[in-house]
Design a protein around this motif. Sequence first.
Motif, PDB file in Angstrom:
ATOM      1  N   ALA A 119      -5.275  48.720  23.227  1.00 43.53           N
ATOM      2  CA  ALA A 119      -4.123  47.906  22.849  1.00 43.53           C
ATOM      3  C   ALA A 119      -2.852  48.515  23.428  1.00 43.53           C
ATOM      4  O   ALA A 119      -2.369  49.538  22.949  1.00 43.53           O
ATOM      5  CB  ALA A 119      -3.999  47.804  21.326  1.00 43.53           C
ATOM      6  N   GLU A 120      -2.365  47.941  24.514  1.00 44.99           N
ATOM      7  CA  GLU A 120      -1.077  48.331  25.096  1.00 44.99           C
ATOM      8  C   GLU A 120      -0.944  49.839  25.298  1.00 44.99           C
ATOM      9  O   GLU A 120       0.020  50.471  24.877  1.00 44.99           O
ATOM     10  CB  GLU A 120       0.068  47.827  24.219  1.00 44.99           C
ATOM     11  N   GLY A 121      -1.926  50.428  25.966  1.00 41.35           N
ATOM     12  CA  GLY A 121      -1.849  51.847  26.265  1.00 41.35           C
ATOM     13  C   GLY A 121      -2.375  52.755  25.176  1.00 41.35           C
ATOM     14  O   GLY A 121      -2.264  53.988  25.283  1.00 41.35           O
ATOM     15  N   TRP A 122      -2.968  52.185  24.121  1.00 39.90           N
ATOM     16  CA  TRP A 122      -3.543  52.976  23.031  1.00 39.90           C
ATOM     17  C   TRP A 122      -5.047  52.730  22.968  1.00 39.90           C
ATOM     18  O   TRP A 122      -5.508  51.580  23.102  1.00 39.90           O
ATOM     19  CB  TRP A 122      -2.895  52.604  21.698  1.00 39.90           C
ATOM     20  N   LEU A 123      -5.795  53.793  22.760  1.00 37.46           N
ATOM     21  CA  LEU A 123      -7.249  53.705  22.616  1.00 37.46           C
ATOM     22  C   LEU A 123      -7.594  53.799  21.144  1.00 37.46           C
ATOM     23  O   LEU A 123      -7.285  54.797  20.480  1.00 37.46           O
ATOM     24  CB  LEU A 123      -7.930  54.833  23.384  1.00 37.46           C
ATOM     25  N   LEU A 124      -8.236  52.761  20.616  1.00 44.55           N
ATOM     26  CA  LEU A 124      -8.642  52.707  19.215  1.00 44.55           C
ATOM     27  C   LEU A 124     -10.134  53.002  19.142  1.00 44.55           C
ATOM     28  O   LEU A 124     -10.935  52.357  19.838  1.00 44.55           O
ATOM     29  CB  LEU A 124      -8.359  51.329  18.617  1.00 44.55           C
ATOM     30  N   ARG A 125     -10.500  53.980  18.307  1.00 51.24           N
ATOM     31  CA  ARG A 125     -11.903  54.385  18.191  1.00 51.24           C
ATOM     32  C   ARG A 125     -12.341  54.306  16.742  1.00 51.24           C
ATOM     33  O   ARG A 125     -11.600  54.685  15.837  1.00 51.24           O
ATOM     34  CB  ARG A 125     -12.094  55.811  18.733  1.00 51.24           C
ATOM     35  N   PHE A 126     -13.573  53.836  16.555  1.00 51.63           N
ATOM     36  CA  PHE A 126     -14.102  53.613  15.210  1.00 51.63           C
ATOM     37  C   PHE A 126     -15.517  54.185  15.130  1.00 51.63           C
ATOM     38  O   PHE A 126     -16.362  53.898  15.983  1.00 51.63           O
ATOM     39  CB  PHE A 126     -14.152  52.124  14.878  1.00 51.63           C
ATOM     40  N   ALA A 127     -15.771  54.995  14.081  1.00 51.39           N
ATOM     41  CA  ALA A 127     -17.111  55.578  13.891  1.00 51.39           C
ATOM     42  C   ALA A 127     -17.392  55.756  12.407  1.00 51.39           C
ATOM     43  O   ALA A 127     -17.771  56.836  11.952  1.00 51.39           O
ATOM     44  CB  ALA A 127     -17.232  56.900  14.634  1.00 51.39           C
ATOM     45  N   SER A 128     -17.197  54.688  11.661  1.00 50.27           N
ATOM     46  CA  SER A 128     -17.495  54.677  10.218  1.00 50.27           C
ATOM     47  C   SER A 128     -16.749  55.764   9.453  1.00 50.27           C
ATOM     48  O   SER A 128     -17.207  56.229   8.410  1.00 50.27           O
ATOM     49  CB  SER A 128     -19.005  54.819   9.977  1.00 50.27           C
ATOM     50  N   GLY A 129     -15.615  56.219  10.000  1.00 50.50           N
ATOM     51  CA  GLY A 129     -14.794  57.195   9.298  1.00 50.50           C
ATOM     52  C   GLY A 129     -15.218  58.637   9.466  1.00 50.50           C
ATOM     53  O   GLY A 129     -14.589  59.529   8.882  1.00 50.50           O
ATOM     54  N   TYR A 130     -16.254  58.926  10.277  1.00 44.57           N
ATOM     55  CA  TYR A 130     -16.745  60.291  10.433  1.00 44.57           C
ATOM     56  C   TYR A 130     -15.924  61.006  11.504  1.00 44.57           C
ATOM     57  O   TYR A 130     -16.093  60.757  12.698  1.00 44.57           O
ATOM     58  CB  TYR A 130     -18.216  60.288  10.817  1.00 44.57           C
ATOM     59  N   SER A 131     -15.028  61.878  11.093  1.00 40.87           N
ATOM     60  CA  SER A 131     -14.132  62.686  11.924  1.00 40.87           C
ATOM     61  C   SER A 131     -12.954  61.855  12.418  1.00 40.87           C
ATOM     62  O   SER A 131     -13.117  60.702  12.820  1.00 40.87           O
ATOM     63  CB  SER A 131     -14.848  63.355  13.107  1.00 40.87           C
ATOM     64  N   LYS A 132     -11.790  62.474  12.378  1.00 43.62           N
ATOM     65  CA  LYS A 132     -10.578  61.762  12.797  1.00 43.62           C
ATOM     66  C   LYS A 132     -10.561  61.510  14.294  1.00 43.62           C
ATOM     67  O   LYS A 132     -10.005  60.514  14.752  1.00 43.62           O
ATOM     68  CB  LYS A 132      -9.334  62.545  12.366  1.00 43.62           C
ATOM     69  N   ARG A 133     -11.158  62.408  15.075  1.00 45.04           N
ATOM     70  CA  ARG A 133     -11.095  62.235  16.524  1.00 45.04           C
ATOM     71  C   ARG A 133     -11.808  60.968  16.966  1.00 45.04           C
ATOM     72  O   ARG A 133     -11.467  60.398  18.009  1.00 45.04           O
ATOM     73  CB  ARG A 133     -11.650  63.474  17.248  1.00 45.04           C
ATOM     74  N   ALA A 134     -12.805  60.507  16.194  1.00 47.26           N
ATOM     75  CA  ALA A 134     -13.530  59.284  16.559  1.00 47.26           C
ATOM     76  C   ALA A 134     -13.092  58.096  15.722  1.00 47.26           C
ATOM     77  O   ALA A 134     -13.697  57.025  15.813  1.00 47.26           O
ATOM     78  CB  ALA A 134     -15.029  59.491  16.407  1.00 47.26           C
ATOM     79  N   ASN A 135     -12.046  58.248  14.934  1.00 46.90           N
ATOM     80  CA  ASN A 135     -11.568  57.169  14.051  1.00 46.90           C
ATOM     81  C   ASN A 135     -10.052  57.161  14.023  1.00 46.90           C
ATOM     82  O   ASN A 135      -9.423  57.318  12.977  1.00 46.90           O
ATOM     83  CB  ASN A 135     -12.123  57.375  12.637  1.00 46.90           C
ATOM     84  N   SER A 136      -9.467  57.003  15.200  1.00 49.88           N
ATOM     85  CA  SER A 136      -8.019  57.047  15.292  1.00 49.88           C
ATOM     86  C   SER A 136      -7.558  56.294  16.521  1.00 49.88           C
ATOM     87  O   SER A 136      -8.353  55.957  17.404  1.00 49.88           O
ATOM     88  CB  SER A 136      -7.530  58.504  15.345  1.00 49.88           C
ATOM     89  N   ALA A 137      -6.252  56.041  16.557  1.00 48.57           N
ATOM     90  CA  ALA A 137      -5.613  55.443  17.725  1.00 48.57           C
ATOM     91  C   ALA A 137      -4.865  56.533  18.458  1.00 48.57           C
ATOM     92  O   ALA A 137      -3.987  57.189  17.888  1.00 48.57           O
ATOM     93  CB  ALA A 137      -4.657  54.337  17.292  1.00 48.57           C
ATOM     94  N   SER A 138      -5.210  56.757  19.726  1.00 48.45           N
ATOM     95  CA  SER A 138      -4.588  57.806  20.530  1.00 48.45           C
ATOM     96  C   SER A 138      -3.944  57.190  21.766  1.00 48.45           C
ATOM     97  O   SER A 138      -4.452  56.203  22.310  1.00 48.45           O
ATOM     98  CB  SER A 138      -5.632  58.837  20.979  1.00 48.45           C
ATOM     99  N   PRO A 139      -2.851  57.787  22.253  1.00 43.66           N
ATOM    100  CA  PRO A 139      -2.261  57.280  23.498  1.00 43.66           C
ATOM    101  C   PRO A 139      -3.232  57.459  24.648  1.00 43.66           C
ATOM    102  O   PRO A 139      -3.809  58.537  24.824  1.00 43.66           O
ATOM    103  CB  PRO A 139      -0.997  58.139  23.670  1.00 43.66           C
ATOM    104  N   LEU A 140      -3.407  56.415  25.419  1.00 46.75           N
ATOM    105  CA  LEU A 140      -4.370  56.434  26.521  1.00 46.75           C
ATOM    106  C   LEU A 140      -3.722  56.878  27.821  1.00 46.75           C
ATOM    107  O   LEU A 140      -4.366  57.483  28.679  1.00 46.75           O
ATOM    108  CB  LEU A 140      -4.975  55.037  26.685  1.00 46.75           C
ATOM    109  N   VAL A 141      -2.422  56.608  27.952  1.00 54.22           N
ATOM    110  CA  VAL A 141      -1.692  56.930  29.181  1.00 54.22           C
ATOM    111  C   VAL A 141      -0.358  57.562  28.801  1.00 54.22           C
ATOM    112  O   VAL A 141       0.169  57.320  27.708  1.00 54.22           O
ATOM    113  CB  VAL A 141      -1.445  55.664  30.026  1.00 54.22           C
ATOM    114  N   PRO A 142       0.206  58.390  29.677  1.00 54.04           N
ATOM    115  CA  PRO A 142       1.525  58.956  29.385  1.00 54.04           C
ATOM    116  C   PRO A 142       2.565  57.852  29.177  1.00 54.04           C
ATOM    117  O   PRO A 142       2.589  56.856  29.897  1.00 54.04           O
ATOM    118  CB  PRO A 142       1.838  59.779  30.641  1.00 54.04           C
TER     119      PRO A 142
END
Length: 249
Positions: free
Chosen positions: A25-48
């Motif tokens: 979504a507009e330069g953000w990577l959204l990841r979903f894994a049933s809530g197991y670990s924040k790194r796989a269940n968060s929105a992170s900037p994809l590009v500078p």
Amino acid sequence: MDHTLIAALESRLVNAWPAFEVAVAEGWLLRFASGYSKRANSASPLVPGADLDDGLIDHIVRRFERQGIVPTFRLTGLEAPGVEAKLAARGLVDFEPTLCMMAPLAGGEEPEPAVQLERAASPAWIRNAAEAYGGDKADRDILGVIVGRIRESAAFATLVLDDRPVAWGLGVTERGFTGLYDIVVAPDLRGLGLGRQVVRSLMTWGREHGATHAYLQVREANEVARSLYGSLGFADAYRYTHRIPPPPV
């Protein structure tokens, strides 16, 4: 801040710790894994320079709420200036600042005889690692699905002491970097240097598989682990934090 390095390590993290579902979504990577670990269940900037406005914040929050996952924005330094202030103005609070640390693999690491390495996660590795973690990472079924999705070269480490498995870890090597994940020791044996043996073995394995550097993530408040990793040559590469809705009163 070295945006090139951050982007390089973040892209490898996505592959090393797979989510169940992703969206962009507009330069953000959204990841979903049933809530197991924040790194796989968060929105992170994809590009500078990835930015947010109110509409995009609302969209991302709704996507996580529909999954039954706490809306979590993971801010790595790739986001545009002012993004954190925008999230704070919306009431999202700072949570678990974390350091990504990196070390060169220069050939000084030695394998530890007590550490066994497997190319795939055995049911015993999944069960024991989840149990040692406990808390919100105790779900062995979800952990098994995540590690079963890894497609890069991986090593699953188990340290055996007196015929008892007592420490575990995961290494994933991709394009010159070995990521270290889920380093955990049985609760009754922590503080004895067992985690060091697991890390050293995975660093050796990474070097033998073509990596020149290792990286890992550790909570900023975990001074014991940071000291351990520092003694093994790791230094801070970048800091990231999370913004989440405040807990209910």
